[in-house]
Design an enzyme around this catalytic site. Structure first.
Site, PDB file in Angstrom:
ATOM      1  CG  HIS A  78      -2.066  -0.906   1.243  1.00 33.59           C
ATOM      2  ND1 HIS A  78      -3.080  -0.911   1.925  1.00 33.59           N
ATOM      3  CD2 HIS A  78      -2.149  -1.895   0.144  1.00 33.59           C
ATOM      4  CE1 HIS A  78      -3.862  -2.117   1.744  1.00 33.59           C
ATOM      5  NE2 HIS A  78      -3.453  -2.608   0.566  1.00 33.59           N
ATOM      6  CD  GLU A  80      -1.816   4.046   3.178  1.00 29.27           C
ATOM      7  OE1 GLU A  80      -3.074   4.135   3.626  1.00 29.27           O
ATOM      8  OE2 GLU A  80      -1.723   3.107   2.413  1.00 29.27           O
ATOM      9  CB  CYS A 106      -6.207  -1.113   4.994  1.00 31.76           C
ATOM     10  SG  CYS A 106      -4.718  -1.330   5.157  1.00 31.76           S
ATOM     11  CB  CYS A 109      -2.122   1.275   6.203  1.00 33.59           C
ATOM     12  SG  CYS A 109      -1.302   0.511   4.595  1.00 33.59           S
TER      13      CYS A 109
END
Length: 153
Positions: A78, A80, A106, A109
């Site tokens: 992701h 992040e 999410c 993260c």
């Protein structure tokens, strides 16, 4: 003459970063900022020197995995996560930084950002992850949806 606020400026940059994404389902970009300086950027995509989803197809699509579930069934990191990796590789502390992300983080993260001691997270698109919302509510991290027409040229 009007001038963008810092938050608008950084969110627009996060949307530009998202253009580098190799995800077939959702392009996400994020930046880490401290003292109005960009520390790192990240977008969702496969690990370095591995095939991207636009090269080999989307496993999540093939398996019909609903958004917001089974994050481990994906080639990509992701946005992040890529910020955190870039900071680790380059020896940059993001303790006390602000994250501007095109999409709400999410749960995976969110937990990583909590442990990285992020001060604030701003996002411009929601994500179906109630557990992430519950967990962030237990912290002092500023967590805010930003309305706007970001990334539109």
């Amino acid at each position: 003459m009007s001038r963008s606020s810092w938050d608008e400026y950084f969110m627009n940059i996060a949307h530009t970063v998202a253009e580098r994404s190799t995800c077939l389902r959702r392009k996400v970009g994020a930046i880490a900022v401290k003292d109005n300086r960009i520390l790192a950027t990240g977008y969702n995509g496969a690990p370095t020197n591995t095939a991207h989803c636009f090269d080999v197809g989307c496993l999540r699509e093939q398996l019909q995995v609903p958004s917001g579930t089974k994050h481990e069934l994906c080639r990509a990191l992701h946005a992040e996560q890529n910020i955190l990796v870039q900071c680790a590789v380059h020896g940059i502390s993001i303790k006390g930084a602000t994250i501007y992300c095109t999409t709400q983080p999410c749960i995976i993260c969110t937990k990583m950002l909590i442990n990285a001691q992020i001060e604030a997270v701003y996002f411009s698109e929601s994500y179906p992850d109630e557990f992430a919302l519950q967990m962030i509510a237990e912290t002092d991290i500023i967590y805010k949806f930003m309305e706007g027409d970001f990334g539109k040229k």
